[in-house]
Design a protein around this motif. Structure first.
Motif, PDB file in Angstrom:
ATOM      1  N   VAL A   5       0.842  -1.199   0.000  1.00  0.00           N
ATOM      2  CA  VAL A   5       0.000   0.000   0.000  1.00  0.00           C
ATOM      3  C   VAL A   5       0.878   1.250   0.000  1.00  0.00           C
ATOM      4  O   VAL A   5       0.623   2.203  -0.751  1.00  0.00           O
ATOM      5  N   TYR A   6       1.922   1.260   0.818  1.00  0.00           N
ATOM      6  CA  TYR A   6       2.821   2.409   0.856  1.00  0.00           C
ATOM      7  C   TYR A   6       3.525   2.609  -0.480  1.00  0.00           C
ATOM      8  O   TYR A   6       3.718   3.740  -0.929  1.00  0.00           O
ATOM      9  N   ARG A   7       3.917   1.537  -1.121  1.00  0.00           N
ATOM     10  CA  ARG A   7       4.592   1.643  -2.417  1.00  0.00           C
ATOM     11  C   ARG A   7       3.647   2.208  -3.477  1.00  0.00           C
ATOM     12  O   ARG A   7       4.030   3.068  -4.268  1.00  0.00           O
ATOM     13  N   VAL A   8       2.404   1.752  -3.488  1.00  0.00           N
ATOM     14  CA  VAL A   8       1.409   2.268  -4.436  1.00  0.00           C
ATOM     15  C   VAL A   8       1.165   3.742  -4.181  1.00  0.00           C
ATOM     16  O   VAL A   8       1.108   4.556  -5.119  1.00  0.00           O
ATOM     17  N   LEU A   9       1.041   4.139  -2.920  1.00  0.00           N
ATOM     18  CA  LEU A   9       0.837   5.547  -2.591  1.00  0.00           C
ATOM     19  C   LEU A   9       2.054   6.394  -2.965  1.00  0.00           C
ATOM     20  O   LEU A   9       1.915   7.532  -3.420  1.00  0.00           O
ATOM     21  N   GLU A  10       3.244   5.851  -2.796  1.00  0.00           N
ATOM     22  CA  GLU A  10       4.456   6.576  -3.159  1.00  0.00           C
ATOM     23  C   GLU A  10       4.518   6.803  -4.672  1.00  0.00           C
ATOM     24  O   GLU A  10       4.832   7.911  -5.128  1.00  0.00           O
ATOM     25  N   VAL A  11       4.205   5.784  -5.447  1.00  0.00           N
ATOM     26  CA  VAL A  11       4.200   5.923  -6.902  1.00  0.00           C
ATOM     27  C   VAL A  11       3.134   6.927  -7.325  1.00  0.00           C
ATOM     28  O   VAL A  11       3.372   7.780  -8.191  1.00  0.00           O
TER      29      VAL A  11
END
Length: 87
Positions: A5-11
């Motif tokens: 989830v954090y990676r998707v939000l970062e992208v």
């Protein structure tokens, strides 16, 4: 799950920030082509797996490719205007 989830939000936030940079540099309509080239340069770095700083890479690409992309953009604008006038 949380890391995904954090990676998707970062992208997502990186893409939104890149879009804002592109919009700000496109305000003078003449610089649409150099701004687009810079945006694609940053995205190319992301695709290649490099951890590029977005702002620094964007303005580096913008300055590096300004002349050529401005010339190509003006040629396309003239061709588009001629085609639109002919239509």
């Amino acid at each position: 799950m949380v890391n995904r989830v954090y990676r998707v939000l970062e992208v997502f936030t990186d893409l939104v920030y890149l879009n804002v940079l592109w919009l700000v540099t496109c305000l003078p309509v003449v610089t649409i082509a150099p701004a687009t080239v810079a945006m694609f340069g940053v995205v190319r770095g992301w695709i290649r797996g490099k951890d590029v700083p977005t702002t620094r890479e964007f303005f580096s690409q913008f300055r590096e490719n300004f002349g050529l992309s401005l010339a190509v953009g003006l040629v396309w604008a003239v061709l588009g205007t001629v085609l639109a006038a002919d239509f």
